[in-house]
Design an enzyme around this catalytic site. Structure first.
Site, mmCIF file in Angstrom:
data_model
loop_
_atom_site.group_PDB
_atom_site.id
_atom_site.type_symbol
_atom_site.label_atom_id
_atom_site.label_comp_id
_atom_site.label_asym_id
_atom_site.label_seq_id
_atom_site.Cartn_x
_atom_site.Cartn_y
_atom_site.Cartn_z
ATOM 1 N N GLU A 117 -35.980 28.492 -2.011
ATOM 2 C CA GLU A 117 -35.145 29.061 -3.061
ATOM 3 C C GLU A 117 -33.690 28.671 -2.894
ATOM 4 O O GLU A 117 -33.230 28.443 -1.787
ATOM 5 C CB GLU A 117 -35.269 30.590 -3.029
ATOM 6 C CG GLU A 117 -36.655 31.024 -3.453
ATOM 7 C CD GLU A 117 -36.903 32.509 -3.264
ATOM 8 O OE1 GLU A 117 -37.557 33.088 -4.138
ATOM 9 O OE2 GLU A 117 -36.466 33.071 -2.258
ATOM 10 N N CYS A 130 -25.937 28.948 -2.691
ATOM 11 C CA CYS A 130 -26.563 29.334 -1.431
ATOM 12 C C CYS A 130 -27.855 28.522 -1.336
ATOM 13 O O CYS A 130 -28.732 28.650 -2.186
ATOM 14 C CB CYS A 130 -26.854 30.833 -1.476
ATOM 15 S SG CYS A 130 -27.755 31.452 -0.048
ATOM 16 N N CYS A 137 -38.796 30.251 7.901
ATOM 17 C CA CYS A 137 -37.861 30.296 9.019
ATOM 18 C C CYS A 137 -38.621 30.739 10.259
ATOM 19 O O CYS A 137 -39.498 31.599 10.175
ATOM 20 C CB CYS A 137 -36.733 31.293 8.729
ATOM 21 S SG CYS A 137 -35.456 31.332 10.026
ATOM 22 N N CYS A 141 -36.378 37.275 12.626
ATOM 23 C CA CYS A 141 -35.563 38.500 12.586
ATOM 24 C C CYS A 141 -36.335 39.547 11.762
ATOM 25 O O CYS A 141 -36.726 39.267 10.628
ATOM 26 C CB CYS A 141 -34.197 38.216 11.977
ATOM 27 S SG CYS A 141 -33.291 36.924 12.870
ATOM 28 N N CYS A 144 -35.505 40.553 7.987
ATOM 29 C CA CYS A 144 -35.323 39.483 7.001
ATOM 30 C C CYS A 144 -36.677 39.044 6.458
ATOM 31 O O CYS A 144 -37.594 38.745 7.220
ATOM 32 C CB CYS A 144 -34.612 38.303 7.661
ATOM 33 S SG CYS A 144 -34.466 36.859 6.596
ATOM 34 N N GLY A 192 -34.180 29.651 6.035
ATOM 35 C CA GLY A 192 -34.181 28.761 7.188
ATOM 36 C C GLY A 192 -33.014 28.943 8.118
ATOM 37 O O GLY A 192 -32.030 29.609 7.804
ATOM 38 N N SER A 249 -24.688 35.114 12.668
ATOM 39 C CA SER A 249 -25.401 36.343 12.335
ATOM 40 C C SER A 249 -25.549 37.166 13.609
ATOM 41 O O SER A 249 -26.492 36.979 14.373
ATOM 42 C CB SER A 249 -26.774 36.000 11.746
ATOM 43 O OG SER A 249 -26.584 35.326 10.513
ATOM 44 N N HIS A 251 -25.139 40.929 14.078
ATOM 45 C CA HIS A 251 -25.935 42.137 13.769
ATOM 46 C C HIS A 251 -25.980 43.218 14.844
ATOM 47 O O HIS A 251 -26.394 44.345 14.567
ATOM 48 C CB HIS A 251 -27.364 41.784 13.349
ATOM 49 C CG HIS A 251 -27.423 40.833 12.200
ATOM 50 N ND1 HIS A 251 -26.722 41.039 11.027
ATOM 51 C CD2 HIS A 251 -28.072 39.650 12.037
ATOM 52 C CE1 HIS A 251 -26.954 40.023 10.207
ATOM 53 N NE2 HIS A 251 -27.748 39.174 10.798
ATOM 54 N N CYS A 368 -29.254 38.425 0.440
ATOM 55 C CA CYS A 368 -29.513 38.023 1.820
ATOM 56 C C CYS A 368 -30.801 38.632 2.343
ATOM 57 O O CYS A 368 -31.017 39.829 2.247
ATOM 58 C CB CYS A 368 -28.404 38.508 2.741
ATOM 59 S SG CYS A 368 -26.795 37.936 2.268
HETATM 60 N N1 SAH Z 1 -30.778 31.668 9.668
HETATM 61 C C1 SAH Z 1 -29.373 31.654 9.345
HETATM 62 C C2 SAH Z 1 -29.142 31.420 7.877
HETATM 63 C C3 SAH Z 1 -29.616 32.536 6.967
HETATM 64 S S1 SAH Z 1 -28.201 33.357 6.390
HETATM 65 C C4 SAH Z 1 -28.739 32.960 9.809
HETATM 66 O O1 SAH Z 1 -29.468 33.872 10.127
HETATM 67 O O2 SAH Z 1 -27.525 33.026 9.896
HETATM 68 C C5 SAH Z 1 -28.805 34.826 5.773
HETATM 69 C C6 SAH Z 1 -27.958 35.983 6.248
HETATM 70 O O3 SAH Z 1 -28.487 37.198 5.693
HETATM 71 C C7 SAH Z 1 -28.018 36.136 7.752
HETATM 72 O O4 SAH Z 1 -26.809 36.642 8.235
HETATM 73 C C8 SAH Z 1 -29.107 37.166 7.885
HETATM 74 O O5 SAH Z 1 -29.100 37.801 9.126
HETATM 75 C C9 SAH Z 1 -28.795 38.094 6.732
HETATM 76 N N2 SAH Z 1 -29.929 38.929 6.337
HETATM 77 C C10 SAH Z 1 -31.237 38.683 6.527
HETATM 78 N N3 SAH Z 1 -31.984 39.673 6.047
HETATM 79 C C11 SAH Z 1 -31.141 40.585 5.520
HETATM 80 C C12 SAH Z 1 -31.321 41.823 4.845
HETATM 81 N N4 SAH Z 1 -32.537 42.321 4.626
HETATM 82 N N5 SAH Z 1 -30.220 42.465 4.433
HETATM 83 C C13 SAH Z 1 -28.987 41.947 4.639
HETATM 84 N N6 SAH Z 1 -28.761 40.792 5.254
HETATM 85 C C14 SAH Z 1 -29.820 40.105 5.709
#
Ligand code: SAH
Length: 392
Positions: A117, A130, A137, A141, A144, A192, A249, A251, A368
């Site tokens: 996407e 984006c 991926c 996590c 996600c 990814g 990322s 968190h 995200c």
């Molecule tokens: N794999 C890379 C690129 C993806 S970026 C990374 O993790 O940085 C997508 C961003 O959205 C990342 O910061 C990820 O942690 C965040 N994300 C993933 N799931 C989410 C969710 N359910 N709510 C808010 N942010 C989320």
């Protein structure tokens, strides 16, 4: 079942795992090659070298992806060049818009049936795309949606670039309501882990930032590469001397929790990953962006805000808080607004520049961590006829 992250064994072998699975990479495309490579490819097809520039001007300069529209090429030549250099890489399976047309999500089917996407977000002063760097991926996590589905394969350079060229064309057509008709920013925040597909993502960045007709001519400073924190690849990125923005990322500011939220932390700890990010900032002079999804009662406690503030104190860093977006079957929620406000207040009090990200595209699962959410839902539900194909 716990899904374990797929960690590349070394940044020089980012495809080690994928290769074992024999991913079906797409046919070669113009956007996989630099201009010299395109000239050689055109010559191999028995055409004069200037055709390389002609095709490139259509594709990168005028954002024309369909060979049928390249009418200044003789028909036979066009067919031959199109077959070898402009194969269809992305087929739009679904296009969804929300926010009155300012947010648009495209679901693509790739040549082998894998799905990815891209999301286009319009603001009054800019349009941001984006894009995805992998189908699925491998980082696992748990909050996600993409991470839950696992890795299918890396995208090719052209599969990444073609998402951008398409979205630049949509933007140029004026379809993004209330925004300038020019795509100016790219974030590698779709599906990814970009640094797990390192060589292709770097080449895509180079292609996107080389002036037309060789590339798309975007500014490196307007490109953000986001990572879970693959430290060796981050170190390699420092050595590239690019001026892209790095987003990390994070968190969680402590290893106990980060080991759970970002499983790759079991390999590269908070201190190590922040060190690499700070070195990137020092090398480029560009502020790193710390991504932090606020999850109710999980990572939103005042002490964690304070700890994060201490870790980032005096560093070239900005915190981007993301209200957690819902994903199918997740046990987690976004933090309540007062908790979020307190988290922001404490970080700012510690002198850390902090913003809360707007959650664009929630209702089209384009926010995200929601990319792939609808497909997961379809699989879970058995699928309506129209969506069944999407799920395959
Ligand atoms: N794999 C890379 C690129 C993806 S970026 C990374 O993790 O940085 C997508 C961003 O959205 C990342 O910061 C990820 O942690 C965040 N994300 C993933 N799931 C989410 C969710 N359910 N709510 C808010 N942010 C989320």
């Amino acid at each position: 079942m716990t899904i374990l992250p797929v960690i590349p064994t070394s940044p020089d072998e980012p495809d080690a795992v994928a290769t074992r699975r024999r991913p079906a990479m797409p046919p070669r495309h113009l956007a996989d090659l630099d201009l010299a490579g395109r000239r050689a490819a055109v010559a191999e097809l028995g055409e004069p070298a200037f055709r390389a520039k002609q095709l490139s001007t259509h594709y990168f300069g005028r954002l024309v992806r369909d060979p049928a529209e390249m009418t200044d090429l003789p028909a036979a030549t066009r067919d031959r060049l199109a077959e070898k250099l402009l194969p269809t890489l992305l087929t739009a399976q679904k296009e969804l818009a929300c926010d009155d047309g300012a947010t648009r999500k495209t679901l693509w089917r790739l040549h082998d049936g894998a799905m990815v996407e891209s999301v286009l977000m319009g603001y009054p002063d800019r349009v941001t795309a984006c894009v995805s760097s992998q189908a699925g991926c491998g980082m696992a996590c748990p909050f996600c949606a993409t991470g839950q589905a696992g890795l299918t394969r890396n995208l090719s350079v052209a599969e990444i670039v073609d998402q951008v060229v398409y979205l630049a064309g949509v933007t140029a057509s004026g379809a993004v309501t209330g925004s300038p008709p020019r795509l100016s920013r790219i974030v590698f925040m779709g599906m990814g882990e970009p640094l797990a597909n390192y060589p292709r993502v770097i080449e895509a960045v180079r292609r996107l930032t080389t002036p037309a007709p060789e590339g798309l001519g975007l500014s490196q400073r307007h490109i953000t590469v986001s990572t879970v924190g693959l430290v060796p690849a981050m170190r390699r990125l420092i050595a590239e001397e690019l001026s892209v923005t790095l987003a990390l990322s994070l968190h969680a500011p402590d290893d106990d929790l980060r080991d759970e939220l970002v499983p790759v932390n079991q390999r590269w700890k908070v201190a190590e990953v922040l060190d690499a990010a700070f070195d990137y900032a020092a090398q480029t002079g560009r502020r790193i962006s710390i991504e932090y999804a606020l999850i109710r009662d999980v990572n939103d406690q005042p002490w964690r805000a304070d700890l994060l503030g201490r870790l980032l104190h005096g560093k070239l860093a900005h915190v981007n808080l993301i209200p957690l977006n819902p994903t199918p079957g997740s046990k987690w929620d976004a933090s309540p607004k007062p908790v979020e406000r307190e988290f922001v207040r404490r970080l700012r009090e510690a002198g850390i520049s902090t913003t809360v990200r707007d959650t664009r595209g929630r209702e089209i699962d384009g926010a995200c961590g929601q990319l792939a959410a609808s497909e997961l839902t379809v699989v879970d539900a058995g699928g309506a006829a129209a969506d069944a194909e999407v799920a395959r």
